[in-house]
Design an enzyme around this catalytic site. Structure first.
Site, PDB file in Angstrom:
ATOM      1  N   ASP A  53       0.835  -1.197   0.000  1.00 51.80           N
ATOM      2  CA  ASP A  53       0.000   0.000   0.000  1.00 51.80           C
ATOM      3  C   ASP A  53       0.871   1.249   0.000  1.00 51.80           C
ATOM      4  OD1 ASP A  53      -2.318  -1.474   0.076  1.00 51.80           O
ATOM      5  OD2 ASP A  53      -2.490  -1.405   2.261  1.00 51.80           O
ATOM      6  N   TYR A  81       6.617  -8.396   8.842  1.00 50.61           N
ATOM      7  CA  TYR A  81       6.231  -6.993   8.947  1.00 50.61           C
ATOM      8  C   TYR A  81       6.480  -6.465  10.362  1.00 50.61           C
ATOM      9  CZ  TYR A  81       3.483  -7.782   4.657  1.00 50.61           C
ATOM     10  OH  TYR A  81       3.080  -8.091   3.384  1.00 50.61           O
ATOM     11  N   ASP A  95      -7.112   1.321   8.029  1.00 45.61           N
ATOM     12  CA  ASP A  95      -5.811   1.953   8.249  1.00 45.61           C
ATOM     13  C   ASP A  95      -6.015   3.449   8.469  1.00 45.61           C
ATOM     14  OD1 ASP A  95      -6.069   3.208   5.724  1.00 45.61           O
ATOM     15  OD2 ASP A  95      -4.873   1.696   4.712  1.00 45.61           O
ATOM     16  N   ARG A 190      -3.712  -4.973   7.595  1.00 47.00           N
ATOM     17  CA  ARG A 190      -4.832  -4.085   7.947  1.00 47.00           C
ATOM     18  C   ARG A 190      -5.992  -4.886   8.524  1.00 47.00           C
ATOM     19  NH1 ARG A 190      -6.499  -1.285   2.701  1.00 47.00           N
ATOM     20  NH2 ARG A 190      -5.570  -3.171   1.821  1.00 47.00           N
TER      21      ARG A 190
END
Length: 310
Positions: A53, A81, A95, A190
């Site tokens: 993203d 992550y 988000d 997310r």
């Protein structure tokens, strides 16, 4: 930049076939990075393995030239992550870029956090965020959402190999969790933030996301766009050679000379004896070049992608 100005830019020499491991900056789409890399590498043949993203930073694996054929396999690799999850606020996009739809004051770390994290670890069924890039009848889900549609996506199996909570900060009715996640391909962080908030009854969304590893490619091996831009104009951009890229993704089989020749002609050779999820093997020739990707099929190994010329 206007097209006439782009056309006047000096052409860079074409980079060798291989991978570029890029540390994507915030605010850039994955397509933006690919477009930049096409100019930097002096070729249109550039693709990426796994979208990030715009708000996210970190590892974006690009393939240049024949290495684009490896990207299908890189996409399926597990990923790591670092992220920050904000509890107490829900948004339309799960988000920080979406509109706030609900607030539930969280004066302190909610009870049941450890249990909720455990419940979201391991094999789970996850409903992707409605603004994901998943296609529905040929159109991206996020495009349908922007057009005003009520998009309902179905749950899909993913695996959270590791889900760890680090620093916890509570202030002004919200709680921020710094987390580390190692997950299978197809996982939406997310959606993980959303589901953790739902499990705790307070809502949640993602405020920061950084991808620190894709398969065998850690962020420490990535280069920033500024570093790539600084590459001398008269030299081809360095890429990770095909053989090294394959070694970071697949088990390796060192070939004899006759085996390399046979695979170069698309012929089968003796089996590698590799089973299960790692049945695709990188076949490396005596000279250190990637000859092919092979898979065992019964009493023989057959080439599924041939890179060496016959």
């Amino acid at each position: 930049m206007p097209a006439e100005q782009r056309d006047r830019r000096p052409r860079r020499p074409t980079a060798a076939d291989g991978l570029l491991i890029v540390d994507k900056p915030a605010g850039w789409t994955s397509h933006d990075v690919v477009a930049k890399a096409r100019w930097l590498a002096g070729t249109r043949k550039v693709g990426h393995a796994g979208t990030l993203d715009p708000m996210a930073t970190g590892v974006l694996v690009l393939g240049v030239g024949r290495a684009t054929r490896l990207l299908t396999y890189v996409v399926g690799a597990d990923k790591e992550y670092r992220a920050t999850i904000r509890l107490g606020v829900s948004t339309t996009t799960d988000d920080a870029e979406g509109e706030v739809v609900a607030r539930t004051p969280v004066p302190e770390v909610p009870g049941g956090l450890a249990e909720a994290v455990r419940a979201l670890t391991g094999p789970i069924q996850q409903v992707p965020s409605s603004v994901s890039a998943i296609k529905i009848d040929g159109q991206r889900a996020y495009a349908r959402v922007r057009a005003g549609e009520d998009v309902q996506l179905t749950a899909r199996p993913v695996t959270m190999h590791e889900f760890e909570v680090g620093e916890v900060r509570a202030a002004d009715g919200i709680v921020d969790l710094d987390v580390r996640v190692v997950c299978s391909s197809g996982t939406y962080i997310r959606a993980l933030a959303r589901d953790l908030g739902i499990a705790l009854g307070v809502g949640g969304h993602l405020t920061m996301l950084r991808r620190t590893r894709v398969g065998g490619y850690p962020v420490e091996s990535a280069r920033t766009l500024d570093e790539l831009e600084a590459w001398p104009m008269d030299r081809p951009l360095d890429t990770l050679p095909l053989a090294d890229a394959a070694r970071a993704t697949f088990p390796v089989r060192e070939l004899t000379g006759p085996e390399a020749v046979a695979l170069g002609h698309g012929q089968r050779i003796a089996p590698s004896g590799v089973d299960g999820a790692e049945r695709t093997v990188a076949a490396i020739g005596p000279g250190g070049d990637l000859v092919a990707l092979i898979e065992d099929r019964g009493p023989q190994a057959r080439p599924v992608l041939v890179f060496a010329a016959p």
